[in-house]
Scaffold this active site. Structure first.
Site, PDB file in Angstrom:
ATOM      1  N   CYS A 192       0.819  -1.212   0.000  1.00  0.00           N
ATOM      2  CA  CYS A 192       0.000   0.000   0.000  1.00  0.00           C
ATOM      3  C   CYS A 192       0.852   1.261   0.000  1.00  0.00           C
ATOM      4  O   CYS A 192       0.437   2.306  -0.520  1.00  0.00           O
ATOM      5  CB  CYS A 192      -0.970   0.012   1.181  1.00  0.00           C
ATOM      6  SG  CYS A 192      -0.226   0.305   2.799  1.00  0.00           S
ATOM      7  N   TYR A 193       2.085   1.166   0.553  1.00  0.00           N
ATOM      8  CA  TYR A 193       2.951   2.347   0.588  1.00  0.00           C
ATOM      9  C   TYR A 193       3.562   2.652  -0.773  1.00  0.00           C
ATOM     10  O   TYR A 193       4.229   3.674  -0.941  1.00  0.00           O
ATOM     11  CB  TYR A 193       4.031   2.182   1.655  1.00  0.00           C
ATOM     12  CG  TYR A 193       3.446   2.220   3.043  1.00  0.00           C
ATOM     13  CD1 TYR A 193       2.902   3.398   3.551  1.00  0.00           C
ATOM     14  CD2 TYR A 193       3.383   1.078   3.830  1.00  0.00           C
ATOM     15  CE1 TYR A 193       2.318   3.439   4.799  1.00  0.00           C
ATOM     16  CE2 TYR A 193       2.797   1.106   5.087  1.00  0.00           C
ATOM     17  CZ  TYR A 193       2.273   2.287   5.560  1.00  0.00           C
ATOM     18  OH  TYR A 193       1.680   2.325   6.800  1.00  0.00           O
TER      19      TYR A 193
ATOM     20  N   ASP B   9      -0.490  -7.005   0.251  1.00  0.00           N
ATOM     21  CA  ASP B   9       0.557  -6.328   1.020  1.00  0.00           C
ATOM     22  C   ASP B   9       1.943  -6.845   0.642  1.00  0.00           C
ATOM     23  O   ASP B   9       2.828  -6.111   0.186  1.00  0.00           O
ATOM     24  CB  ASP B   9       0.221  -6.548   2.503  1.00  0.00           C
ATOM     25  CG  ASP B   9       1.334  -6.207   3.484  1.00  0.00           C
ATOM     26  OD1 ASP B   9       2.490  -6.000   3.074  1.00  0.00           O
ATOM     27  OD2 ASP B   9       1.051  -6.182   4.687  1.00  0.00           O
TER      28      ASP B   9
END
Length: 414
Positions: free
Chosen positions: A284-285, A337
């Site tokens: 997600c980053y 993730d």
């Protein structure tokens, strides 16, 4: 002067075969890091062994099927997101837009009608019908409606009541609460600034003191915490910087310190980003951290910083794309993730958003694209401030600029 990005790539290449060195002092954190590196190493090794025989491919149809199904049916496991239902709408419709997947008119209308039921009579949107209005689902609902971008969706938003809702959350120090009586953090300032600017209800009075409050959230690391004095975090840093871009007050931050912090969050071995220092990589980053670089680039370039590259976003775009394509795709659709985790709509949205950022550099005359793998991996661009399509931002701004800014509620004038 050497190209700073070339130096970054050389540094990453020199370490790419090295795993974490814990100096023979293992900890729970180092054990988790090694586990992640081992999982990713197996994927990297298999790819390199077959390089030339296979290419990196974004499994578009599998992801699109997963997303389309999610707009119509969710399993019982999604019960825990009952108060995040506008978010699910946004994650899915934005992901489909990035994949250039057309949402059928009937389905788009159904999303619109559902979000009508999430709008509170007194302004703002709730996490679900009949729940409490909250800035987070308000942001998600407005973004979903603007992504669909029809007159029907624009007409859903009650701008007068939305402005009153924002005023009810405004604090004396310039910050905003997430809901009436709720917590204060940088997310609320960003959500308020985002929906206000998209719907043309933004006033200097409403955001008086907000930029200064956000600037106090930047800490010694260079990143931005949730509130003043807290640890720097990728999500909060994005929210803080993007809000200041909207408010045109970015100069309040130490941008060089912020640039150093965010570029150090790209993992040397994995290629993806971590959210905080000494944390694990997380797909997600790819957006929360990767999306900071276009915002920083634009600001520093406008200030005439001679060290700013004119060919990339000051992070290893190829490494990030490799991490997403190799490590974050679920074979049956959806993104995740990291290896070993389950797919979900949240990570699907932000992995694809980060992949889009890494593919598209600049705009207009300096537009430059870097597509890792096959040409069909190309996604539609996303706006780094709002994380919806740039064309959708322009469409919403033009639509609402034709409407007058609502008057400040009387209760807020007293």
């Amino acid at each position: 002067m050497a190209d700073p990005m070339e130096l970054l790539r050389c540094e990453r290449d020199s370490h790419v075969t090295e795993h974490l060195q814990d100096d023979s002092v293992p900890t729970e954190t180092s054990a988790e890091q090694k586990k992640v590196e081992n999982n990713i190493s197996a994927l990297f090794s298999a790819y390199k062994k077959n390089q030339g025989k296979i290419q990196l491919v974004l499994e578009r149809e599998s992801h699109a099927h997963y997303l389309r199904k999610g707009l119509r049916y969710l399993s019982d496991s999604y019960e825990c997101l009952d108060s995040s239902r506008p978010w699910i709408c946004y994650w899915i419709v934005h992901s489909m837009a990035l994949l250039d997947e057309l949402i059928p008119e009937s389905l788009a209308s159904d999303v619109c009608q559902f979000l009508i039921h999430c709008q509170d009579p007194n302004g703002g949107f709730c996490g679900g019908p009949g729940q409490q209005p909250h800035l987070a689902p308000t942001f998600a609902a407005v973004n979903a409606l603007c992504t669909i971008g029809t007159d029907e969706t624009f007409d859903v938003i009650n701008r007068e009541k939305l402005l009153a809702f924002l005023w009810s959350l405004k604090q004396a120090d310039g910050s905003f609460t997430m809901h009436i009586g709720g917590e204060v953090d940088v997310r609320s300032a960003y959500c308020a600034a985002s929906v206000a600017s998209l719907t043309n209800i933004m006033t200097s009075e409403l955001f008086d003191g907000t930029a200064e409050w956000i600037a106090r959230c930047q800490n010694w690391e260079g990143g931005i915490g949730g509130v003043p004095g807290m640890e720097a975090h990728g999500g909060y840093t994005f929210c803080g910087l993007a809000a200041l871009v909207i408010l045109q007050r970015v100069q309040l931050l130490d941008l060089r310190s912020l640039l150093r912090w965010v570029t150090c969050r790209q993992m040397r071995f994995e290629g993806g980003f971590q959210g905080r220092c000494n944390k694990l990589v997380d797909g997600c980053y790819s957006f929360w951290q990767g999306g900071l670089l276009p915002l920083l680039h634009r600001t520093l370039h406008a200030e005439g910083d001679s060290a700013i590259s004119l060919g990339n976003w000051m992070f290893d775009e190829q490494a990030l794309q490799e991490y997403i394509l190799l490590c974050c795709q679920c074979p049956s659709g959806g993104l995740l993730d990291k290896p070993g985790k389950s797919r979900d709509f949240y990570h699907t949205c932000y992995c694809l958003s980060g992949l889009s950022i890494a593919q598209h550099f600049g705009s207009g005359d300096i537009l430059h694209e870097v597509i890792v793998g096959v040409a069909e991996n190309r996604l539609q661009p996303t706006h780094p401030v709002y994380n919806i399509g740039p064309d959708k931002v322009a469409q919403a701004v033009v639509h609402f600029m034709k409407k007058a800014v609502p008057e400040t509620p009387n209760s807020s004038k007293n």
